[in-house]
Design a protein around this motif. Structure first.
Motif: not given
Length: 178
Positions: A166-170, A152-159
């Motif tokens: 922006p990366a700073e918001e993830v 689920v973490d990989a899916r969320a980052y890809l989404d």
């Protein structure tokens, strides 16, 4: 994909293939077996205990500058099996941290063709994303999800990447407080 100054399309895929090529000369052949055995044993520990134990294991990767030893890499890979430990690793990755990305990429290279490859790719991809290498992160996350579509973490980052967040918001997925 976002409009960062980085390779895209075929160029990003070639960069990804080069960055995560197997390290055959120094491959940790037994890490997959170790990871599976210890992951089973870790079921006896709470997530809180696992995250607490992972901090000193991840410190040489995220804070160190000395060459990583095989034992340090193997220990890190064991903890990456659990999502909360992956989140703890990702929490240690700051923005503009190309050096941290390089170190997590090294960990991921050692995990190639082991049962923890997808988990290691996910953390390395998060580090790439945070350091502005969105195309590389995208390719690594696609590979991680090919290997394990249940991450689920990989899916969320890809989404997030595909939606140009922006990366700073993830924030790290799985980092919910206890």
């Amino acid at each position: 994909m976002t409009g960062h100054d980085e390779p895209s399309g075929d160029a990003a895929d070639r960069t990804f293939a080069t960055m995560f090529a197997p390290v055959s000369a120094v491959r940790i052949e037994t890490v997959g077996i170790i990871a599976l055995c210890l992951a089973a044993a870790m079921g006896r520990l709470s997530d809180y205990e696992l995250v607490a134990q992972s901090g000193p294991v991840f410190a040489p990767i995220t804070e160190g500058t000395a060459a990583l030893e095989k034992g340090e890499i193997a220990q890190a890979l064991v903890y990456l099996v659990k999502i909360r430990c992956r989140a703890a690793a990702c929490e240690r990755i700051g923005l503009e941290s190309a050096a941290r990305f390089e170190r997590w990429a090294e960990v991921a290279r050692h995990a190639i063709e082991t049962p923890v490859e997808a988990q290691a790719m996910t953390v390395a991809a998060y580090a790439a994303y945070r350091s502005g290498q969105t195309g590389l992160a995208h390719s690594a996350l696609e590979r991680a999800l090919e290997l394990n579509p249940d991450l689920v973490d990989a899916r969320a980052y890809l989404d997030a990447i595909e939606r140009a967040v922006p990366a700073e918001e993830v924030q790290p997925v799985g980092a919910e407080r206890f």
